[in-house]
Design an enzyme around this catalytic site. Structure first.
Site, PDB file in Angstrom:
ATOM      1  N   GLU A  99      43.179  59.450   9.856  1.00 49.61           N
ATOM      2  CA  GLU A  99      43.051  60.324  11.010  1.00 49.61           C
ATOM      3  C   GLU A  99      43.255  61.765  10.553  1.00 49.61           C
ATOM      4  O   GLU A  99      43.935  62.027   9.560  1.00 49.61           O
ATOM      5  CB  GLU A  99      44.083  59.953  12.079  1.00 49.61           C
ATOM      6  CG  GLU A  99      43.869  58.561  12.654  1.00 49.61           C
ATOM      7  CD  GLU A  99      44.763  58.287  13.848  1.00 49.61           C
ATOM      8  OE1 GLU A  99      44.832  59.131  14.767  1.00 49.61           O
ATOM      9  OE2 GLU A  99      45.398  57.213  13.866  1.00 49.61           O
ATOM     10  N   SER A 110      48.169  60.511  16.230  1.00 48.67           N
ATOM     11  CA  SER A 110      48.379  60.622  17.672  1.00 48.67           C
ATOM     12  C   SER A 110      49.822  60.485  18.106  1.00 48.67           C
ATOM     13  O   SER A 110      50.208  61.032  19.143  1.00 48.67           O
ATOM     14  CB  SER A 110      47.531  59.564  18.395  1.00 48.67           C
ATOM     15  OG  SER A 110      47.901  58.250  17.988  1.00 48.67           O
ATOM     16  N   HIS A 120      42.141  63.692  17.728  1.00 40.71           N
ATOM     17  CA  HIS A 120      43.140  64.621  18.250  1.00 40.71           C
ATOM     18  C   HIS A 120      43.082  65.996  17.592  1.00 40.71           C
ATOM     19  O   HIS A 120      43.908  66.858  17.893  1.00 40.71           O
ATOM     20  CB  HIS A 120      44.540  64.021  18.090  1.00 40.71           C
ATOM     21  CG  HIS A 120      44.740  62.774  18.881  1.00 40.71           C
ATOM     22  ND1 HIS A 120      45.187  62.778  20.183  1.00 40.71           N
ATOM     23  CD2 HIS A 120      44.536  61.478  18.555  1.00 40.71           C
ATOM     24  CE1 HIS A 120      45.260  61.539  20.627  1.00 40.71           C
ATOM     25  NE2 HIS A 120      44.863  60.728  19.654  1.00 40.71           N
ATOM     26  N   HIS A 147      45.061  54.546  13.738  1.00 39.87           N
ATOM     27  CA  HIS A 147      44.965  54.000  15.091  1.00 39.87           C
ATOM     28  C   HIS A 147      44.678  52.498  15.081  1.00 39.87           C
ATOM     29  O   HIS A 147      44.073  51.966  14.155  1.00 39.87           O
ATOM     30  CB  HIS A 147      43.850  54.729  15.853  1.00 39.87           C
ATOM     31  CG  HIS A 147      43.809  54.437  17.310  1.00 39.87           C
ATOM     32  ND1 HIS A 147      43.022  53.443  17.844  1.00 39.87           N
ATOM     33  CD2 HIS A 147      44.470  55.002  18.349  1.00 39.87           C
ATOM     34  CE1 HIS A 147      43.181  53.415  19.158  1.00 39.87           C
ATOM     35  NE2 HIS A 147      44.054  54.344  19.491  1.00 39.87           N
ATOM     36  N   LYS A 161      39.776  63.562  24.749  1.00 38.76           N
ATOM     37  CA  LYS A 161      40.962  64.408  24.573  1.00 38.76           C
ATOM     38  C   LYS A 161      40.588  65.858  24.908  1.00 38.76           C
ATOM     39  O   LYS A 161      40.515  66.222  26.059  1.00 38.76           O
ATOM     40  CB  LYS A 161      41.509  64.280  23.153  1.00 38.76           C
ATOM     41  CG  LYS A 161      42.322  63.018  22.908  1.00 38.76           C
ATOM     42  CD  LYS A 161      41.479  61.804  22.663  1.00 38.76           C
ATOM     43  CE  LYS A 161      42.293  60.569  22.357  1.00 38.76           C
ATOM     44  NZ  LYS A 161      41.435  59.358  22.221  1.00 38.76           N
ATOM     45  N   ASP A 214      38.842  60.167  11.265  1.00 34.53           N
ATOM     46  CA  ASP A 214      38.860  60.060  12.721  1.00 34.53           C
ATOM     47  C   ASP A 214      39.603  61.286  13.243  1.00 34.53           C
ATOM     48  O   ASP A 214      40.813  61.401  13.084  1.00 34.53           O
ATOM     49  CB  ASP A 214      39.574  58.765  13.131  1.00 34.53           C
ATOM     50  CG  ASP A 214      39.757  58.650  14.647  1.00 34.53           C
ATOM     51  OD1 ASP A 214      39.341  59.570  15.377  1.00 34.53           O
ATOM     52  OD2 ASP A 214      40.341  57.649  15.093  1.00 34.53           O
ATOM     53  N   ASN A 248      46.259  63.963  27.179  1.00 36.98           N
ATOM     54  CA  ASN A 248      45.559  64.399  25.969  1.00 36.98           C
ATOM     55  C   ASN A 248      44.481  65.442  26.257  1.00 36.98           C
ATOM     56  O   ASN A 248      43.683  65.771  25.367  1.00 36.98           O
ATOM     57  CB  ASN A 248      44.917  63.201  25.270  1.00 36.98           C
ATOM     58  CG  ASN A 248      45.942  62.253  24.687  1.00 36.98           C
ATOM     59  OD1 ASN A 248      47.031  62.665  24.305  1.00 36.98           O
ATOM     60  ND2 ASN A 248      45.603  60.975  24.636  1.00 36.98           N
TER      61      ASN A 248
END
Length: 384
Positions: free
Chosen positions: A175, A179, A206, A135, A235, A203, A49
């Site tokens: 998110e 992910s 990523h 997540h 990440k 969130d 990541n």
């Protein structure tokens, strides 16, 4: 009667083994920016990541060494005792200036930040509405919190809207970049649905560093600002830790009531120092995001017509294979070609959606991405 932990443990482990779901940690050695070593063999790593390739950057290594010389190894206490230093304050200030929030609160991991947010903010009678693919840290926190939790179908704003207006205090959580699928949330539409009916928390583990102007992330890319933003440093920052960004008053509240913050030893000040340095690199070194875009174009041009390919605008490139055994077999064939690509299986992803989770980083070369694409094509053509 004695507790039957042995029987439970043995049964659960055997089930995982029989269904090709068992996991294990492997001792890997990082050789350079894009390669790892395992049991004497060298592999190009397509499972990291570290999207911007900062994890082994010499400039960042020197910054951490300098931070160690200034602050020592550890913080020694929680932030509300004696663990909070000027390095932590500088990091919080840099995050706020960069991302446009009044407060930033630091945590040791994204898992801790997400749980602290939900446990600290929500009470009995409140409503938490989450994307179904959020997540595990968010889902577990929602299940264990005092609030009622509802899950809306992935990126389905109409389904989300059906839950709003049913509680005076409602938090919508999504998110920015997912992910396992590499897709992005429809943040503009989600924010519109939340207007005057709920707070929005994103969130962006990523998305931060990768998307948006100067790497400001998914929300900047979409042109919105949520009430709460969670960013992680494990990440694109190439380091570890996390932060919650919010208003001054919400930050003061979480400082009092977020137990993961109050009762945890704060991250080392040397780490806070190097993270501040990393922010500057992310903001100014746009060539890293340009390199990612170039590599994504190479990968897409080679595989876009192949069954299993998923088109994304992020460095996360899932290649869907279906059942777990096939995903493991495919991953092992790639390893035989010197390519390390993790097989992701249930329960991390839905049943019958086991996949290779390909991740591209700024440290990869075009040749390495071509080699990976050719190896995937070769194995697909062989019927694997």
């Amino acid at each position: 009667m004695k507790p039957a932990f042995n029987e439970r443990i043995a049964g659960a482990l055997e089930y995982r083994r029989q269904h090709d779901l068992a996991r294990e940690s492997k001792i890997l050695t990082s050789l350079d920016e894009a390669c790892i070593e395992f049991e004497g063999s060298r592999y190009v790593n397509f499972s990291s990541n570290d999207y911007l390739g900062l994890g082994r950057d010499k400039q960042l290594l020197e910054a951490w060494q300098h931070g160690l010389s200034l602050y020592g190894c550890g913080s020694g206490a929680s932030p509300l005792v004696t663990g909070y230093s000027s390095a932590h304050a500088d990091l919080e200030s840099a995050l706020c200036d960069w991302l446009g929030f009044e407060r930033a609160i630091l945590f040791s991991s994204g898992f801790s930040a997400n749980q602290a947010l939900i446990f600290g903010l929500l009470e009995k009678g409140d409503l938490l509405v989450q994307d179904k693919l959020n997540h595990a840290s968010l889902m577990e926190a929602g299940l264990l919190s005092a609030a009622d939790m509802k899950r809306f179908r992935h990126n389905d704003v109409q389904h989300l809207s059906s839950f709003l207006g049913k509680a005076s205090n409602t938090l919508v959580m999504t998110e920015g970049v997912f992910s396992m699928d590499g897709d992005t949330a429809p943040l503009v539409d989600i924010q519109s649905a939340c207007l005057d009916r709920a707070w929005l928390a994103v969130d962006d583990a990523h998305g931060i560093g990768v998307l948006g102007s100067d790497g400001r992330g998914s929300c900047d890319e979409a042109g919105i600002r949520p009430e709460i933003l969670v960013v992680t440093f494990g990440k694109a920052f190439g380091l570890s830790g996390a932060a919650i960004l919010c208003s001054q008053e919400c930050g003061d509240y979480l400082t009092q009531f977020a137990k993961h913050h109050v009762y945890s030893t704060t991250i080392p000040p040397s780490q806070a120092y190097v993270l501040t340095h990393a922010i500057g690199m992310i903001q100014t070194q746009n060539w890293r995001r340009e390199k990612l875009a170039e590599l994504q174009g190479v990968y897409q041009s080679k595989l876009s017509q192949v069954n299993g390919f998923v088109d994304t605008t992020t460095p996360i490139k899932p290649f869907i294979l279906g059942d777990s055994e096939r995903a493991l077999t495919f991953s092992n064939y790639l390893k035989a070609s010197g390519l390390w690509v993790a097989a992701i299986r249930p329960p991390t992803v839905a049943t019958n959606s086991a996949r290779l989770r390909v991740t591209l980083t700024a440290n990869h070369t075009k040749e390495q991405v071509v080699n990976l694409s050719d190896a995937i094509l070769e194995n697909i053509n062989k019927g694997y």
